[in-house]
Design a protein around this motif. Structure first.
Motif, PDB file in Angstrom:
ATOM      1  N   UNK A 182      31.777  -2.880   0.761  1.00 25.46           N
ATOM      2  CA  UNK A 182      31.800  -2.538  -0.708  1.00 25.46           C
ATOM      3  C   UNK A 182      31.496  -0.875  -0.659  1.00 25.46           C
ATOM      4  N   UNK A 183      30.289  -0.575  -0.202  1.00 25.33           N
ATOM      5  CA  UNK A 183      29.936   0.664  -0.065  1.00 25.33           C
ATOM      6  C   UNK A 183      29.714   1.576  -1.565  1.00 25.33           C
ATOM      7  N   UNK A 184      29.635   0.923  -2.586  1.00 27.07           N
ATOM      8  CA  UNK A 184      29.686   1.829  -3.639  1.00 27.07           C
ATOM      9  C   UNK A 184      28.012   2.174  -3.954  1.00 27.07           C
ATOM     10  N   UNK A 185      27.986   3.293  -4.678  1.00 23.73           N
ATOM     11  CA  UNK A 185      26.715   4.024  -4.951  1.00 23.73           C
ATOM     12  C   UNK A 185      26.487   4.289  -6.551  1.00 23.73           C
ATOM     13  N   UNK A 186      25.806   4.950  -6.701  1.00 24.61           N
ATOM     14  CA  UNK A 186      25.426   5.223  -8.128  1.00 24.61           C
ATOM     15  C   UNK A 186      26.374   5.949  -8.915  1.00 24.61           C
ATOM     16  N   UNK A 187      27.287   6.831  -8.060  1.00 18.87           N
ATOM     17  CA  UNK A 187      28.347   7.518  -8.902  1.00 18.87           C
ATOM     18  C   UNK A 187      29.603   6.647  -9.168  1.00 18.87           C
ATOM     19  N   UNK A 188      29.441   5.208  -8.740  1.00 22.19           N
ATOM     20  CA  UNK A 188      30.423   4.382  -9.358  1.00 22.19           C
ATOM     21  C   UNK A 188      29.769   3.470 -10.077  1.00 22.19           C
ATOM     22  N   UNK A 189      28.396   3.709 -10.566  1.00 27.71           N
ATOM     23  CA  UNK A 189      27.722   2.646 -11.256  1.00 27.71           C
ATOM     24  C   UNK A 189      27.130   1.348 -10.673  1.00 27.71           C
ATOM     25  N   UNK A 190      27.272   1.573  -9.454  1.00 30.46           N
ATOM     26  CA  UNK A 190      26.916   0.413  -8.492  1.00 30.46           C
ATOM     27  C   UNK A 190      25.704   0.482  -7.621  1.00 30.46           C
ATOM     28  N   UNK A 191      25.266  -0.562  -6.942  1.00 31.40           N
ATOM     29  CA  UNK A 191      24.026  -0.589  -6.265  1.00 31.40           C
ATOM     30  C   UNK A 191      24.154  -0.812  -4.814  1.00 31.40           C
ATOM     31  N   UNK A 192      25.461  -0.860  -4.436  1.00 33.21           N
ATOM     32  CA  UNK A 192      25.609  -1.545  -3.247  1.00 33.21           C
ATOM     33  C   UNK A 192      24.800  -0.926  -1.982  1.00 33.21           C
ATOM     34  N   UNK A 193      24.897   0.513  -2.069  1.00 32.19           N
ATOM     35  CA  UNK A 193      24.185   1.129  -0.759  1.00 32.19           C
ATOM     36  C   UNK A 193      22.660   1.124  -0.910  1.00 32.19           C
ATOM     37  N   UNK A 194      22.207   1.158  -2.198  1.00 30.43           N
ATOM     38  CA  UNK A 194      20.812   0.897  -2.402  1.00 30.43           C
ATOM     39  C   UNK A 194      20.333  -0.714  -2.015  1.00 30.43           C
ATOM     40  N   UNK A 195      21.193  -1.373  -2.482  1.00 27.10           N
ATOM     41  CA  UNK A 195      20.771  -2.755  -2.207  1.00 27.10           C
ATOM     42  C   UNK A 195      20.916  -2.783  -0.426  1.00 27.10           C
ATOM     43  N   UNK A 196      21.640  -2.408   0.054  1.00 30.12           N
ATOM     44  CA  UNK A 196      21.766  -2.511   1.516  1.00 30.12           C
ATOM     45  C   UNK A 196      20.693  -1.750   2.194  1.00 30.12           C
ATOM     46  N   UNK A 197      20.255  -0.887   1.726  1.00 32.57           N
ATOM     47  CA  UNK A 197      19.130   0.205   2.194  1.00 32.57           C
ATOM     48  C   UNK A 197      17.824  -0.724   2.019  1.00 32.57           C
ATOM     49  N   UNK A 198      17.589  -1.517   0.814  1.00 33.70           N
ATOM     50  CA  UNK A 198      16.516  -2.292   0.583  1.00 33.70           C
ATOM     51  C   UNK A 198      16.270  -3.429   1.636  1.00 33.70           C
ATOM     52  N   UNK A 199      17.408  -3.951   1.802  1.00 32.72           N
ATOM     53  CA  UNK A 199      17.563  -5.172   2.475  1.00 32.72           C
ATOM     54  C   UNK A 199      17.117  -4.628   4.114  1.00 32.72           C
ATOM     55  N   UNK A 200      17.604  -3.600   4.263  1.00 34.18           N
ATOM     56  CA  UNK A 200      17.153  -3.115   5.776  1.00 34.18           C
ATOM     57  C   UNK A 200      15.831  -2.590   6.001  1.00 34.18           C
ATOM     58  N   UNK A 201      15.257  -2.419   4.916  1.00 32.00           N
ATOM     59  CA  UNK A 201      13.632  -2.060   4.814  1.00 32.00           C
ATOM     60  C   UNK A 201      12.941  -3.077   4.895  1.00 32.00           C
TER      61      UNK A 201
END
Length: 181
Positions: A129-148
Motif C-alpha cells: 500500500x505504501x501510504x504515508x502521512x501525506x495521504x493521511x494514512x499510516x501504512x509506512x509508519x505501521x510497517x516500521x512499527x511492526x519491524x521494530x
C-alpha cells in the motif's frame, strides 16, 4: 467497554459460532504488532465469497449493516473478503488463502479473543500500500512499527510478497525500512 469493543465481541462470537474463517487485519492488526496508535475501527478479512453470508448472519441478529458488495460496515467494524491492491494494470492479490490461514494467531483485542493475520502478512500488505502521512494514512509508519517490535519469519514474508506479485515494490520498500528478503 467501548462501543467498538462490544461490537467486535458480537462479530467474533458470531463468526466463530458459524465456523467462518476470518481474521483481524489492516491498522488494528498493525496496532497489535507495532505502534499502539488509537484504534478507530476494526477491519476483518473473511474468506472470499463470504460477505453475503456475514450480512445475513448480522441481519439475523437484528444488526443494521451497510453493504456495498465489496465491504460491510457496522458500527466501527469493517468486513472485507478481498484486500487486493491494484496499481495501474498490476494486481497484488491479498485474500484469506490457505497460506494466510496457516499463519493466523489468536490474540486478545478489546476484550475478545480474535484471529489476527500474522505480522508478515500485515507487513507485506502495508508496504505494498505504501501510504504515508501525506495521504493521511499510516501504512509506512505501521510497517516500521511492526519491524521494530516483531521477530519476523523472513521466509514466510518472502512467500507472502511473492504470492502478492509484489516483488520489486515490496523488496524496495522493506529495504528502506531495514529488512532484506
Amino acid at each position: 467497554m467501548s462501543l467498538i469493543a462490544g461490537n467486535l465481541g458480537v462479530v467474533q462470537r458470531m463468526l466463530d459460532a458459524n465456523q467462518k474463517r476470518w481474521a483481524v487485519c489492516a491498522g488494528c492488526a498493525a496496532h497489535l504488532y507495532g505502534d499502539r496508535r488509537p484504534i478507530q475501527d476494526v477491519d476483518i478479512l473473511v474468506a472470499t465469497g463470504e460477505l453475503g453470508d456475514v450480512v445475513k448472519l448480522l441481519q439475523q441478529q437484528q444488526k443494521a449493516v451497510q453493504f456495498d458488495g465489496q465491504r460491510i460496515l457496522w458500527r466501527g467494524i469493517k468486513v472485507f473478503d478481498d484486500l487486493s491492491i491494484r496499481r495501474g494494470a498490476r494486481l497484488h492479490p491479498f485474500v484469506l488463502d490457505d497460506m494466510v490461514l496457516s499463519h493466523l494467531r489468536r490474540i486478545p483485542l478489546l476484550g475478545s479473543q480474535v484471529a489476527v493475520l500474522a505480522p508478515e502478512d500485515v507487513l507485506a500488505h502495508k508496504v505494498v500500500l505504501g501510504r504515508g502521512a501525506e495521504q493521511g494514512k499510516h501504512d509506512l509508519a505501521d510497517a516500521a512499527g511492526i519491524i521494530r517490535r516483531q521477530q519476523l519469519d523472513l521466509d514466510y514474508l518472502r512467500q507472502r510478497v511473492e504470492a502478492m506479485n509484489a516483488g520489486a515494490v515490496a523488496v524496495d520498500a522493506l529495504a528502506k525500512l531495514g529488512v532484506e528478503i
